[in-house]
Write a protein that holds these residues in place. Structure first.
Motif, PDB file in Angstrom:
ATOM      1  N   GLU A 111      23.806 -21.458   7.856  1.00 48.01           N
ATOM      2  CA  GLU A 111      24.846 -22.488   7.723  1.00 48.01           C
ATOM      3  C   GLU A 111      24.314 -23.707   6.986  1.00 48.01           C
ATOM      4  O   GLU A 111      25.007 -24.289   6.139  1.00 48.01           O
ATOM      5  N   LYS A 112      23.079 -24.093   7.306  1.00 48.31           N
ATOM      6  CA  LYS A 112      22.466 -25.240   6.631  1.00 48.31           C
ATOM      7  C   LYS A 112      22.250 -24.943   5.157  1.00 48.31           C
ATOM      8  O   LYS A 112      22.523 -25.786   4.288  1.00 48.31           O
ATOM      9  N   LEU A 113      21.793 -23.748   4.856  1.00 44.03           N
ATOM     10  CA  LEU A 113      21.518 -23.381   3.465  1.00 44.03           C
ATOM     11  C   LEU A 113      22.807 -23.379   2.641  1.00 44.03           C
ATOM     12  O   LEU A 113      22.825 -23.803   1.479  1.00 44.03           O
ATOM     13  N   LEU A 114      23.893 -22.930   3.233  1.00 48.68           N
ATOM     14  CA  LEU A 114      25.161 -22.818   2.509  1.00 48.68           C
ATOM     15  C   LEU A 114      25.836 -24.158   2.270  1.00 48.68           C
ATOM     16  O   LEU A 114      26.869 -24.231   1.610  1.00 48.68           O
ATOM     17  N   GLU A 115      25.237 -25.248   2.757  1.00 46.71           N
ATOM     18  CA  GLU A 115      25.754 -26.579   2.468  1.00 46.71           C
ATOM     19  C   GLU A 115      25.386 -27.022   1.049  1.00 46.71           C
ATOM     20  O   GLU A 115      25.960 -27.977   0.529  1.00 46.71           O
ATOM     21  N   ALA A 116      24.444 -26.329   0.428  1.00 46.56           N
ATOM     22  CA  ALA A 116      23.991 -26.702  -0.917  1.00 46.56           C
ATOM     23  C   ALA A 116      25.093 -26.475  -1.953  1.00 46.56           C
ATOM     24  O   ALA A 116      26.012 -25.684  -1.748  1.00 46.56           O
ATOM     25  N   GLU A 117      24.989 -27.169  -3.081  1.00 45.34           N
ATOM     26  CA  GLU A 117      25.921 -26.977  -4.192  1.00 45.34           C
ATOM     27  C   GLU A 117      25.458 -25.851  -5.106  1.00 45.34           C
ATOM     28  O   GLU A 117      26.280 -25.160  -5.708  1.00 45.34           O
ATOM     29  N   THR A 118      24.136 -25.684  -5.234  1.00 44.15           N
ATOM     30  CA  THR A 118      23.581 -24.627  -6.083  1.00 44.15           C
ATOM     31  C   THR A 118      22.516 -23.877  -5.302  1.00 44.15           C
ATOM     32  O   THR A 118      21.636 -24.492  -4.704  1.00 44.15           O
ATOM     33  N   LEU A 119      22.614 -22.554  -5.302  1.00 45.15           N
ATOM     34  CA  LEU A 119      21.625 -21.717  -4.635  1.00 45.15           C
ATOM     35  C   LEU A 119      21.107 -20.651  -5.594  1.00 45.15           C
ATOM     36  O   LEU A 119      21.841 -20.168  -6.457  1.00 45.15           O
ATOM     37  N   LEU A 120      19.862 -20.291  -5.413  1.00 46.38           N
ATOM     38  CA  LEU A 120      19.282 -19.153  -6.116  1.00 46.38           C
ATOM     39  C   LEU A 120      19.192 -18.013  -5.110  1.00 46.38           C
ATOM     40  O   LEU A 120      18.710 -18.203  -3.983  1.00 46.38           O
ATOM     41  N   VAL A 121      19.651 -16.828  -5.503  1.00 45.87           N
ATOM     42  CA  VAL A 121      19.692 -15.676  -4.602  1.00 45.87           C
ATOM     43  C   VAL A 121      18.855 -14.556  -5.208  1.00 45.87           C
ATOM     44  O   VAL A 121      19.107 -14.123  -6.339  1.00 45.87           O
ATOM     45  N   LEU A 122      17.851 -14.099  -4.456  1.00 44.47           N
ATOM     46  CA  LEU A 122      16.929 -13.077  -4.959  1.00 44.47           C
ATOM     47  C   LEU A 122      17.155 -11.761  -4.230  1.00 44.47           C
ATOM     48  O   LEU A 122      17.101 -11.707  -3.001  1.00 44.47           O
ATOM     49  N   ASN A 123      17.383 -10.712  -5.012  1.00 46.67           N
ATOM     50  CA  ASN A 123      17.660  -9.384  -4.460  1.00 46.67           C
ATOM     51  C   ASN A 123      16.593  -8.397  -4.931  1.00 46.67           C
ATOM     52  O   ASN A 123      16.498  -8.098  -6.123  1.00 46.67           O
ATOM     53  N   GLY A 124      15.760  -7.931  -4.002  1.00 48.95           N
ATOM     54  CA  GLY A 124      14.764  -6.920  -4.342  1.00 48.95           C
ATOM     55  C   GLY A 124      13.675  -7.394  -5.279  1.00 48.95           C
ATOM     56  O   GLY A 124      13.123  -6.591  -6.036  1.00 48.95           O
ATOM     57  N   ILE A 125      13.332  -8.672  -5.246  1.00 45.31           N
ATOM     58  CA  ILE A 125      12.266  -9.198  -6.108  1.00 45.31           C
ATOM     59  C   ILE A 125      10.941  -9.014  -5.368  1.00 45.31           C
ATOM     60  O   ILE A 125      10.572  -9.809  -4.495  1.00 45.31           O
ATOM     61  N   SER A 126      10.212  -7.967  -5.714  1.00 44.98           N
ATOM     62  CA  SER A 126       9.013  -7.592  -4.964  1.00 44.98           C
ATOM     63  C   SER A 126       7.716  -8.051  -5.614  1.00 44.98           C
ATOM     64  O   SER A 126       6.636  -7.770  -5.093  1.00 44.98           O
ATOM     65  N   ASN A 127       7.801  -8.757  -6.718  1.00 45.42           N
ATOM     66  CA  ASN A 127       6.608  -9.263  -7.393  1.00 45.42           C
ATOM     67  C   ASN A 127       6.348 -10.703  -6.935  1.00 45.42           C
ATOM     68  O   ASN A 127       7.217 -11.570  -7.051  1.00 45.42           O
ATOM     69  N   HIS A 128       5.155 -10.959  -6.421  1.00 46.58           N
ATOM     70  CA  HIS A 128       4.850 -12.280  -5.859  1.00 46.58           C
ATOM     71  C   HIS A 128       4.884 -13.386  -6.897  1.00 46.58           C
ATOM     72  O   HIS A 128       5.300 -14.514  -6.609  1.00 46.58           O
ATOM     73  N   ASP A 129       4.452 -13.078  -8.116  1.00 42.50           N
ATOM     74  CA  ASP A 129       4.496 -14.086  -9.176  1.00 42.50           C
ATOM     75  C   ASP A 129       5.935 -14.472  -9.488  1.00 42.50           C
ATOM     76  O   ASP A 129       6.236 -15.657  -9.685  1.00 42.50           O
TER      77      ASP A 129
END
Length: 269
Positions: A111-129
């Motif tokens: 709920e706190k995170l969804l208060e933001a105006e812009t979010l980055l969403v990562l799906n299946g990003i398995s590379n640490h870099d």
């Protein structure tokens, strides 16, 4: 500063720092994570939302970093050892000579995170870099946080923190569930979800005006986002030169985030 001299690599007080690489690869189950290097230690001390447990530092680094070490909270031990002892404990040469151990604590609520105006969403990003770079880009372009699925790698992996320039230590994030769930959360919270894709039929990024609440969804390099996910969202592509249709996933995120930041009118000249 609670400075404690260590001469024995078998000292049990150094247990969290033993064989760091192996623990990184297998995953830590004790709620701890390790920070490496001067820059990230400074952020851990000055800006992080995480509780620091201890510092482990090479003897030759104590004097040059005295001002920083003075910020270590009272009661937090600072273990000091010769470089060879430090290397034996860690299992490889610690060239930076600076380590710290901290606790993950409670995750940020969705709920706190969804208060933001812009979010980055990562799906299946398995590379640490890539995860580290994604966090650095999110911080640089004013994203309010990052949402990751369970298949993405841990942002608090030692290398991810370093590549993020410490952003993973303070930028709000939540790693939980699957991306389908994330899209539902975002839609219910009023986000316009941009699924970044090389599809030629997708809308071109530079022609779009970001909504009041915009989420930028990135998939793994190679396969990218699934067709089902793309079709649930707004497909968006970055215009490129002919004969080339893809760039590094973190770079794609940076371009999309920069576009949203500039369009918001908050970018500084």
């Amino acid at each position: 500063m609670s400075k404690i001299e260590i001469s024995d690599p078998e000292d049990p007080r150094l247990a969290p720092y033993v064989s760091i690489r192996e623990r990184d690869l297998t995953g830590r189950s004790d709620g701890r994570f390790i920070v490496e290097g001067k820059v990230t230690l400074a952020i851990l001390l000055e800006r992080s939302r995480f509780e620091i447990e201890s510092v482990f530092i090479g003897r030759s680094r104590v004097e040059p970093l005295a001002e920083m070490l003075a910020q270590v909270p009272e009661g937090v031990p600072v273990y000091v050892a010769p470089q060879d002892v430090m290397d034996q404990v860690a299992g490889f040469p610690i060239h930076r000579g600076v380590l710290a151990c901290a606790h993950k604590g409670q995750p940020v609520g969705v709920e706190k995170l969804l208060e933001a105006e812009t979010l980055l969403v990562l799906n299946g990003i398995s590379n640490h870099d890539n995860v580290g770079a994604a966090f650095r880009n999110a911080a640089a372009f004013g994203a309010g946080g990052v949402l990751l699925d369970e298949q993405s790698c841990d942002p608090l992996y030692r290398k991810s923190i370093r590549v993020s320039a410490g952003a993973a230590l303070w930028l709000p994030y939540l790693q939980s569930g699957q991306c389908d769930d994330h899209v539902s959360w975002l839609e219910n919270a009023g986000f316009d979800v941009w699924a970044m894709t090389p599809r030629t039929t997708a809308e071109e990024l530079h022609r779009l005006e970001p909504a009041t609440k915009t989420a930028i969804l990135l998939g793994p390099e190679g396969p990218g986002l699934s067709d089902a996910l793309i079709d649930r969202c707004r497909p968006v592509r970055i215009a490129m030169a002919g004969g080339f249709d893809s760039i590094n996933v973190a770079t794609a995120g940076a371009i999309a985030l920069a576009h949203c930041h500039a369009s918001s009118g908050s970018a500084k000249a």
